[in-house]
Design a protein around this motif. Structure first.
Motif, mmCIF file in Angstrom:
data_model
loop_
_atom_site.group_PDB
_atom_site.id
_atom_site.type_symbol
_atom_site.label_atom_id
_atom_site.label_comp_id
_atom_site.label_asym_id
_atom_site.label_seq_id
_atom_site.Cartn_x
_atom_site.Cartn_y
_atom_site.Cartn_z
ATOM 1 N N GLN A 9 0.797 -1.230 0.000
ATOM 2 C CA GLN A 9 0.000 0.000 0.000
ATOM 3 C C GLN A 9 0.830 1.280 0.000
ATOM 4 O OE1 GLN A 9 -2.732 -0.313 3.294
ATOM 5 N NE2 GLN A 9 -4.038 -1.764 2.211
ATOM 6 N N GLY A 10 2.059 1.236 0.502
ATOM 7 C CA GLY A 10 2.751 2.507 0.678
ATOM 8 C C GLY A 10 4.183 2.605 0.222
ATOM 9 N N CYS A 11 4.723 1.575 -0.392
ATOM 10 C CA CYS A 11 6.128 1.626 -0.799
ATOM 11 C C CYS A 11 6.272 1.595 -2.310
ATOM 12 C CB CYS A 11 6.903 0.457 -0.186
ATOM 13 S SG CYS A 11 7.079 0.576 1.599
ATOM 14 N N ARG A 12 7.444 1.940 -2.743
ATOM 15 C CA ARG A 12 7.753 1.930 -4.165
ATOM 16 C C ARG A 12 7.931 0.493 -4.646
ATOM 17 N NH1 ARG A 12 12.174 6.684 -3.394
ATOM 18 N NH2 ARG A 12 10.642 8.254 -2.827
ATOM 19 N N PRO A 13 7.709 0.239 -5.911
ATOM 20 C CA PRO A 13 7.873 -1.125 -6.442
ATOM 21 C C PRO A 13 9.350 -1.470 -6.689
ATOM 22 C CG PRO A 13 7.145 0.311 -8.189
ATOM 23 C CD PRO A 13 7.163 1.142 -6.936
ATOM 24 N N VAL A 14 10.131 -1.311 -5.639
ATOM 25 C CA VAL A 14 11.570 -1.580 -5.687
ATOM 26 C C VAL A 14 11.884 -2.572 -4.578
ATOM 27 C CG1 VAL A 14 13.881 -0.586 -5.446
ATOM 28 C CG2 VAL A 14 12.072 0.728 -6.579
ATOM 29 N N VAL A 15 12.555 -3.654 -4.918
ATOM 30 C CA VAL A 15 12.892 -4.691 -3.942
ATOM 31 C C VAL A 15 14.386 -4.966 -4.002
ATOM 32 C CG1 VAL A 15 12.507 -7.075 -3.235
ATOM 33 C CG2 VAL A 15 10.608 -5.737 -4.161
ATOM 34 N N GLY A 16 15.046 -4.822 -2.876
ATOM 35 C CA GLY A 16 16.451 -5.187 -2.761
ATOM 36 C C GLY A 16 16.542 -6.624 -2.266
ATOM 37 N N LEU A 17 17.368 -7.421 -2.910
ATOM 38 C CA LEU A 17 17.536 -8.824 -2.541
ATOM 39 C C LEU A 17 18.976 -9.045 -2.109
ATOM 40 C CD1 LEU A 17 15.676 -10.291 -5.625
ATOM 41 C CD2 LEU A 17 14.787 -10.160 -3.292
ATOM 42 N N ASP B 67 10.679 2.799 1.408
ATOM 43 C CA ASP B 67 9.441 3.486 1.776
ATOM 44 C C ASP B 67 9.409 4.901 1.200
ATOM 45 O OD1 ASP B 67 10.951 5.138 3.476
ATOM 46 O OD2 ASP B 67 10.340 4.082 5.296
ATOM 47 N N ALA B 68 8.349 5.650 1.510
ATOM 48 C CA ALA B 68 8.158 6.988 0.944
ATOM 49 C C ALA B 68 9.208 7.989 1.409
ATOM 50 C CB ALA B 68 6.762 7.501 1.292
ATOM 51 N N ASN B 69 9.923 7.689 2.500
ATOM 52 C CA ASN B 69 10.973 8.572 3.008
ATOM 53 C C ASN B 69 12.366 8.102 2.598
ATOM 54 O OD1 ASN B 69 9.186 10.306 4.368
ATOM 55 N ND2 ASN B 69 9.069 8.871 6.070
ATOM 56 N N ASN B 70 12.447 7.251 1.587
ATOM 57 C CA ASN B 70 13.702 6.661 1.118
ATOM 58 C C ASN B 70 14.377 5.804 2.180
ATOM 59 O OD1 ASN B 70 13.664 7.577 -1.526
ATOM 60 N ND2 ASN B 70 14.645 9.506 -0.987
ATOM 61 N N GLY B 71 13.605 5.315 3.123
ATOM 62 C CA GLY B 71 14.138 4.433 4.155
ATOM 63 C C GLY B 71 13.972 2.977 3.756
ATOM 64 N N MET B 72 14.726 2.126 4.430
ATOM 65 C CA MET B 72 14.610 0.687 4.165
ATOM 66 C C MET B 72 13.346 0.153 4.827
ATOM 67 S SD MET B 72 18.474 -0.811 4.374
ATOM 68 C CE MET B 72 18.696 -0.540 6.098
ATOM 69 N N GLN C 88 36.491 8.031 3.884
ATOM 70 C CA GLN C 88 35.546 9.072 4.288
ATOM 71 C C GLN C 88 34.832 9.686 3.084
ATOM 72 O OE1 GLN C 88 37.288 12.176 6.638
ATOM 73 N NE2 GLN C 88 35.402 13.344 6.738
ATOM 74 N N ILE C 89 35.588 10.036 2.059
ATOM 75 C CA ILE C 89 34.986 10.661 0.868
ATOM 76 C C ILE C 89 34.093 9.674 0.125
ATOM 77 C CG2 ILE C 89 35.513 11.653 -1.400
ATOM 78 C CD1 ILE C 89 38.011 12.916 -0.058
ATOM 79 N N LEU C 90 34.531 8.421 0.022
ATOM 80 C CA LEU C 90 33.729 7.403 -0.659
ATOM 81 C C LEU C 90 32.378 7.217 0.028
ATOM 82 C CD1 LEU C 90 33.556 5.226 -2.870
ATOM 83 C CD2 LEU C 90 34.587 3.646 -1.238
ATOM 84 N N TRP C 91 32.391 7.125 1.355
ATOM 85 C CA TRP C 91 31.135 6.933 2.077
ATOM 86 C C TRP C 91 30.252 8.180 1.992
ATOM 87 C CZ3 TRP C 91 28.579 2.849 3.380
ATOM 88 C CH2 TRP C 91 29.249 1.638 3.510
ATOM 89 N N GLU C 92 30.851 9.365 2.021
ATOM 90 C CA GLU C 92 30.054 10.588 1.878
ATOM 91 C C GLU C 92 29.397 10.639 0.488
ATOM 92 O OE1 GLU C 92 32.905 13.633 2.759
ATOM 93 O OE2 GLU C 92 32.677 13.391 4.923
ATOM 94 N N ALA C 93 30.148 10.262 -0.529
ATOM 95 C CA ALA C 93 29.587 10.236 -1.892
ATOM 96 C C ALA C 93 28.486 9.185 -1.997
ATOM 97 C CB ALA C 93 30.687 9.957 -2.915
ATOM 98 N N ALA C 94 28.686 8.024 -1.379
ATOM 99 C CA ALA C 94 27.679 6.952 -1.429
ATOM 100 C C ALA C 94 26.398 7.367 -0.727
ATOM 101 C CB ALA C 94 28.234 5.680 -0.801
ATOM 102 N N ARG C 95 26.509 8.158 0.332
ATOM 103 C CA ARG C 95 25.325 8.595 1.084
ATOM 104 C C ARG C 95 24.635 9.810 0.468
ATOM 105 N NH1 ARG C 95 28.969 7.839 5.745
ATOM 106 N NH2 ARG C 95 28.492 5.794 6.605
ATOM 107 N N ALA C 96 25.255 10.434 -0.522
ATOM 108 C CA ALA C 96 24.661 11.615 -1.154
ATOM 109 C C ALA C 96 23.307 11.244 -1.760
ATOM 110 C CB ALA C 96 25.594 12.169 -2.225
ATOM 111 N N THR C 97 22.343 12.103 -1.561
ATOM 112 C CA THR C 97 20.994 11.818 -2.067
ATOM 113 C C THR C 97 20.658 12.599 -3.331
ATOM 114 O OG1 THR C 97 20.074 13.492 -0.587
ATOM 115 C CG2 THR C 97 20.115 11.212 0.221
#
Length: 167
Positions: free
Chosen positions: A24-32, A52-57, A139-148
Motif C-alpha cells: 500500500q505505501g512503498c515503491r515497487p523496488v525490492v532489494g535482494l 518506503d516513501a521517506n527513502n528508508g529501508m 571518508q569521501i567514498l562513504w560521503e559520496a555513497a550517502r549523497a541523495t
C-alpha cells in the motif's frame, strides 16, 4: 526426515502487516540480498527489503535456507512474488549483487522485471584501498555513497579529485 531424525530445511517469513504496508505505501523496488549464518546451525539468510516513501529501508520478507544457490533463490522468489502479487514485472525493479543463482532465478520467475546490480560500498573501498592508504578515501567514498542528489555526489567526488591532486 533423515534417518528417522527431523532435519531443518528452510523457513520463509513475511509478516502480514509488513506485506500490507509494502503493497500500500512503498515503491515497487525490492532489494535482494543474502548472508551467511554462522554458529552451531549454519545456513544462509535471504532477505527482501523495500524502499518506503521517506527513502528508508522497509523490511518485506526473509528466509533461512541451507545454502545459497539457484534452487533456494527460486524457492524464496516464488513465494515473495506471490506474496507481493507481482503478476508482471514491468513496473518493478529488483536490486541485488550477483549472488549465486539469483540472476537466473529472477530471469526464470519474473523476466520482465528490471534487475539492477549493486556493488557494496565496503567491497568497493576494499578494492580501492590497495592503492590509496589512509582514511581520506574511505571518508569521501562513504560521503559520496550517502549523497541523495547528483550535485551532492559530484561535490564529494570533486573533493576526492582535489585531494588526489594535492598528494
Amino acid at each position: 526426515m533423515e534417518g528417522g531424525k527431523p532435519i531443518f530445511h528452510r523457513m520463509y517469513v513475511c509478516f502480514a502487516a509488513l506485506k500490507k504496508g509494502f503493497i500500500q505505501g512503498c515503491r515497487p523496488v525490492v532489494g535482494l540480498d543474502g548472508c551467511h549464518i554462522k554458529g552451531p546451525h549454519p545456513g544462509q539468510l535471504l532477505c527482501a527489503i523495500g524502499i518506503d516513501a521517506n527513502n528508508g529501508m522497509y523490511p518485506i520478507a526473509y528466509a533461512i535456507v541451507e545454502i545459497e544457490n539457484r534452487c533456494t533463490w527460486t524457492w524464496f522468489l516464488e513465494i515473495l512474488v506471490n506474496d507481493l502479487r507481482i503478476d508482471n514485472g514491468l513496473s518493478w525493479v529488483f536490486m541485488s549483487d550477483k549472488h549465486k543463482g539469483l540472476l537466473r532465478a529472477v530471469e526464470d520467475l519474473v523476466p520482465s522485471v528490471e534487475h539492477k546490480h549493486c556493488v557494496c560500498v565496503r567491497h568497493l573501498y576494499n578494492n580501492f584501498k590497495k592503492g590509496h592508504n589512509g582514511m581520506a578515501l574511505k571518508q569521501i567514498l562513504w560521503e559520496a555513497a550517502r549523497a541523495t542528489t547528483i550535485p551532492g555526489f559530484k561535490a564529494h567526488m570533486l573533493g576526492w579529485k582535489l585531494k588526489m591532486e594535492v598528494q
